[in-house]
Every structure is written in structure tokens, then in C-alpha cells.
Write an enzyme that holds these catalytic residues in place. Sequence first.
Site, mmCIF file in Angstrom:
data_model
loop_
_atom_site.group_PDB
_atom_site.id
_atom_site.type_symbol
_atom_site.label_atom_id
_atom_site.label_comp_id
_atom_site.label_asym_id
_atom_site.label_seq_id
_atom_site.Cartn_x
_atom_site.Cartn_y
_atom_site.Cartn_z
ATOM 1 N N SER A 87 16.230 -61.287 -38.514
ATOM 2 C CA SER A 87 15.322 -60.020 -38.437
ATOM 3 C C SER A 87 15.940 -58.875 -37.461
ATOM 4 O O SER A 87 15.312 -57.947 -37.650
ATOM 5 C CB SER A 87 13.888 -60.508 -37.733
ATOM 6 O OG SER A 87 13.324 -61.305 -38.577
ATOM 7 N N ALA A 145 7.443 -72.319 -45.432
ATOM 8 C CA ALA A 145 7.786 -72.960 -43.991
ATOM 9 C C ALA A 145 7.948 -74.542 -44.528
ATOM 10 O O ALA A 145 8.734 -75.150 -43.369
ATOM 11 C CB ALA A 145 6.487 -73.003 -43.204
ATOM 12 N N TYR A 181 3.087 -60.223 -36.569
ATOM 13 C CA TYR A 181 4.703 -60.034 -37.083
ATOM 14 C C TYR A 181 4.544 -60.750 -38.487
ATOM 15 O O TYR A 181 4.172 -61.644 -38.803
ATOM 16 C CB TYR A 181 5.404 -61.054 -36.390
ATOM 17 C CG TYR A 181 6.991 -60.739 -36.395
ATOM 18 C CD1 TYR A 181 7.704 -59.743 -35.726
ATOM 19 C CD2 TYR A 181 7.740 -61.208 -37.661
ATOM 20 C CE1 TYR A 181 8.940 -59.321 -36.071
ATOM 21 C CE2 TYR A 181 8.969 -60.789 -37.922
ATOM 22 C CZ TYR A 181 9.546 -59.922 -37.152
ATOM 23 O OH TYR A 181 11.077 -60.103 -37.361
ATOM 24 N N ASN A 183 6.897 -60.674 -42.119
ATOM 25 C CA ASN A 183 8.387 -60.289 -42.774
ATOM 26 C C ASN A 183 7.968 -59.539 -44.172
ATOM 27 O O ASN A 183 8.700 -58.491 -44.649
ATOM 28 C CB ASN A 183 8.997 -61.431 -43.439
ATOM 29 C CG ASN A 183 9.629 -61.953 -41.897
ATOM 30 O OD1 ASN A 183 10.637 -61.489 -41.400
ATOM 31 N ND2 ASN A 183 9.254 -63.441 -41.617
ATOM 32 N N GLY A 322 16.511 -62.306 -34.069
ATOM 33 C CA GLY A 322 16.739 -62.820 -35.643
ATOM 34 C C GLY A 322 16.719 -64.132 -35.638
ATOM 35 O O GLY A 322 17.744 -64.810 -35.006
#
Length: 367
Positions: A87, A145, A181, A183, A322
Site C-alpha cells: 500500500s 481473504a 480503509y 483498497n 504496505g
Amino acid sequence: MRKFLRGKRIVAVGTLVALLAATTAAPALAAADPVRSGLDVLTGQDGVPGAEAVIQDGARTRVVRSGTGDLATGKPFPRDGSYRAGSVTKTFVATVVLQLVAEGRVRLDAPVERYLPGLLPDKRITVRQVLQHTSGLPNYTDDLADVDPETLRHRGAEPEELVAMALKHPALFPPGTSWSYSNTNYVVAGMLVERVTGHDLSGEIARRITGPLGLRDTYLPRRGDERLPSPHAVGYTPIGGKLVDFSDFDATIAWAAGGLVTTPSDVNRFYGALLGGRVLRKAELAEMKRTVPADLGVPGAGYGLGLGSIPVSCGEFWGHEGGIIGFTNLAGVGPGGRRATVVLNENPTPADTNAHLLAVTDAAVCS
């Protein structure tokens, strides 16, 4: 199985110096070299294969390593080797968007709909909200996940596919009312860059950032480019109870949210130039550093536009964490302009590891 991208992993403790002393077996050594002792905690107590800190203070560079970069050979981390930055990619992407703002081609508070019509169901979501994680868009990587990493190794993805994955789920909250948060936000930001410029995101990052700054070892891989350039530490992930080499894979599954390949010295140079005002104009850098309270696990932490603000023992640290399969890093600039990048060749999940990673960073920029 752990999340594929662990972008929300900047967490720490109340008193970093106290934590470092408490988790280090030899207090005298910690006092002499808290960076090395902190890395030894990560590779010893936390079981990470290897760790490296690259610290730049003015013209001086210091490299500290612990553990191994290759379990098969026992070789240490190569000095300033390539790794996958996860990240940290977001700061690069946000910088490109803010350069477009400076050029008058994008407005921060305009709806994304203006630039990407029909992409998002909620037409109120603005460019600023996407960059600041206040859009309410679900995180597409939550759907990955529990996917075995080997299933993802050669899969890759197109941006539209990743956004569609997220939009199968309801919004987390109305735009601008909270922080979470995601992505997905940065996949949208990458698509916006491509639509506005007419060029692919990889090329825009090269033209606007890595080329001008001389970051010769930093790039955003395109679809099918799976190789991590040598030299590099082996990036490991647990599969079937064993640590497996996951250095090479198609990182377009992360793309604008986390696909960047780089080196510690390149990242240090980038954050030094960015926070030193050499990449953005004052107005856009001020917008980037305009934070909202963010759940980063640290009291007083905030998130701006692709940039986190984290309290450290000597003041404030600006940067980003990240995490992607194989690697974890935390990079940025502390008080006085001291730059530090800490890299692990695994993406571990324990909360203690997160705290210890920040403790090393604190020691690197404050001791």
C-alpha cells in the site's frame, strides 16, 4: 488465510520506547542500537524470516539487517534489494492525482462520476473521499481473504473486475460520514488517472514521479509481469504449514492499491522529495497532509490523501505502511527530515508484529 493486502496495519503502542525496551532481551544493546534490537525482535520473537531498515539522514545512509533473506541458503537481505511495497503504492497514486489537480484537470471535491461516469452507484462520492478512504466503498480484498495464495499467483485482474467485486456489497456508510480503509478506493483512483490522461497508470507514475526523481528501480508492473527483479530477499507466505517463496506473482490483483515494486533507497528518496515539497506544489501538498482521524491503532493518528500521520516519540511521522503476500514495509519521513524504510520478507498478522514494526521505525527516525 490472511488478507491479501493488509493496508490497515499501521498499529502501535502508547509509548514506543517503553515497548522496545520491554520486548528486547538485552536492554544495554537496545540502548546502544535500538534499530538492530528492534529488528531482532521481529525475526526472533515474531518469527519473521528477515528484516531490513534503511535509514537516510541527510547524505548519510545506514542499513541494518536481521534474520535471513533466504531460508534455503541463509543469505541475508541483499543491500537495497527489490521488494513489493504493497500500500505504499497509494502515496504514489495520490501524488499523480494531485498533480492532475494542480494542472486543473481534476478537482478534489468533484464527484468521481464526472471522470468515470457510471462506475459507482453513489454519484455523490468525490475524488477527495476516494483518496482519503471516506467514500464508504467496500474493500474488495475482503473477498480474497480466504483464497489460497497459489490460486492468486497467476490470476491477475483488470481494475473494472476489482471494483465490481467490491460493489457486490452494500456501502459501508454514506460518503464523507466516516473513515474505513478500502483498497477499492485506490483502484478507482488509478482508473481516474487513466481516464483523465489517456495513458496507463504505470506510464504516468514513470513519467511524473520515478523518472524525474531518478527512481530507477521503482515501477508498477503490468498484467503478466510476475518477476521480482534481482537482487531481492525471498518473499514468503505460509501455505500448508510451510513458508513458500512467493516473490514472483501477478500483482495486478493489487494494482493501484498495492502493486508497486521498489527498493528502500528509492522509497526513501520519494518520501523525502514529496514531504520536502519537490514533487507537489505547496497547495496540493497541504491538501495531502490535511488529515481526518483514522483507525490506525495509534492515538492521534490521521490519514490525509494517500498519506498517514503517526505520532512517534520525537514528533510526527508521515508515510505509509504496505503489506502484500511476501512482504511488509513501513516507510516515510520523521522529524528533521530523517527518512526510514523498514522491510520484512513476510506479511505476518500478529498484532505484536505491527507494534514492533512501528517501534523499529520510531527508533530509526528518533534515536
